[in-house]
Design a protein around this motif. Structure first.
Motif: not given
Length: 270
Positions: A56-73
């Motif tokens: 939840q913290k990850l998702i909330d942080s990415m929304k707060s940071d206005r992230i759209k494109d995501v990469v998992m590596l």
């Protein structure tokens, strides 16, 4: 220009991606996992550190940071996930509880779907890492492998492809056209060491991608650690699928392969 969010696991691949993205003028934000992600990544771009399972913290942080494109590596060992579930937050525990099974492919595809539901766009990182994709042919070592090891390589790659499709692992160790070790939850390096214990000198290590590999997650990677495990196992040939395997620390890798007398080949598979 949209900002890229990088969810970074272990190893050099997230580091290489970060360097490449920044060099191409992309703005990125890194979400590192404490105790897993290499700390040097924070020198490349802004980094936020989270514990494994803080979904939840990850998702909330990415929304707060206005992230759209995501990469998992980067690698998060399968056993880390399975043995850490009791420490996960409510969102992560609910997510794991809804999975049909706990295979790597099942987990990662479900993570991608969860990100999409939250409005994120998981993207293919390979355009930023094309220089790391293994080409066809001899890529390290002083000489082309002899006939018998090559026959083992083709045999092993075929078996590895079937194992990968079943989502058991991506690596097998073979000798004299006998499957000596198959990668399971222990990971590639321990599989290689186990193969060496059972086969003795001269085994062949084969690593492949899944059939119809989704390049957004769990693409096979080789690096100096692979070679160090092979040296301990007295293995002499590493055969990997060309075009679908990343090689990290490339120059150091080539030097080490020459020093250890290990040949490394890329093979194109259907």
């Amino acid at each position: 220009m949209s900002k890229i969010g990088l969810i970074a696991g272990a190893g050099e691949l997230p580091v290489e991606f970060s360097k490449s993205a920044v060099s191409k003028g992309k703005e990125i934000k890194i979400y590192g996992i404490k105790g897993i992600t290499d700390k040097k990544i924070q020198k490349i771009a802004p980094t936020q550190w989270l514990h494994l399972g803080q979904a939840q913290k990850l998702i909330d942080s990415m929304k707060s940071d206005r992230i759209k494109d995501v990469v998992m590596l980067g690698k998060i060992e399968h056993y880390h996930l399975l043995y850490s579930i009791h420490r996960f937050d409510k969102r992560a525990r609910e997510f794991f509880g809804q999975l049909v099974d706990k295979r790597a492919k099942s987990i990662l595809e479900a993570v991608l779907n969860e990100l999409k539901k939250e409005g994120f766009n998981p993207i293919d990182p390979s355009p930023f890492l094309s220089q790391l994709l293994v080409p066809e042919g001899l890529i390290a070592g002083e000489k082309e492998p002899e006939k018998e090891p090559m026959e083992d390589a083709y045999f092993g790659l075929k078996i590895a492809k079937e194992i990968a499709q079943l989502d058991i692992g991506q690596t097998v160790v073979v000798k004299n056209k006998i499957v000596i070790a198959v990668e399971g939850i222990e990971g590639t390096d321990k599989c290689i060491l186990r193969g060496g214990e059972l086969a003795g000198e001269g085994s062949v290590v084969c690593k492949v991608a899944r059939k119809n590999q989704d390049m957004r997650y769990d693409v096979p990677v080789i690096g100096t650690k692979t070679l160090k495990s092979m040296k301990k196992a007295k293995a002499k040939l590493l055969a990997v699928e060309s075009g679908k395997t990343f090689i990290v620390e490339k120059e150091e890798f080539k030097k080490l392969a020459k020093k250890y007398g290990i040949s490394v080949i890329g093979v194109k598979l259907q």
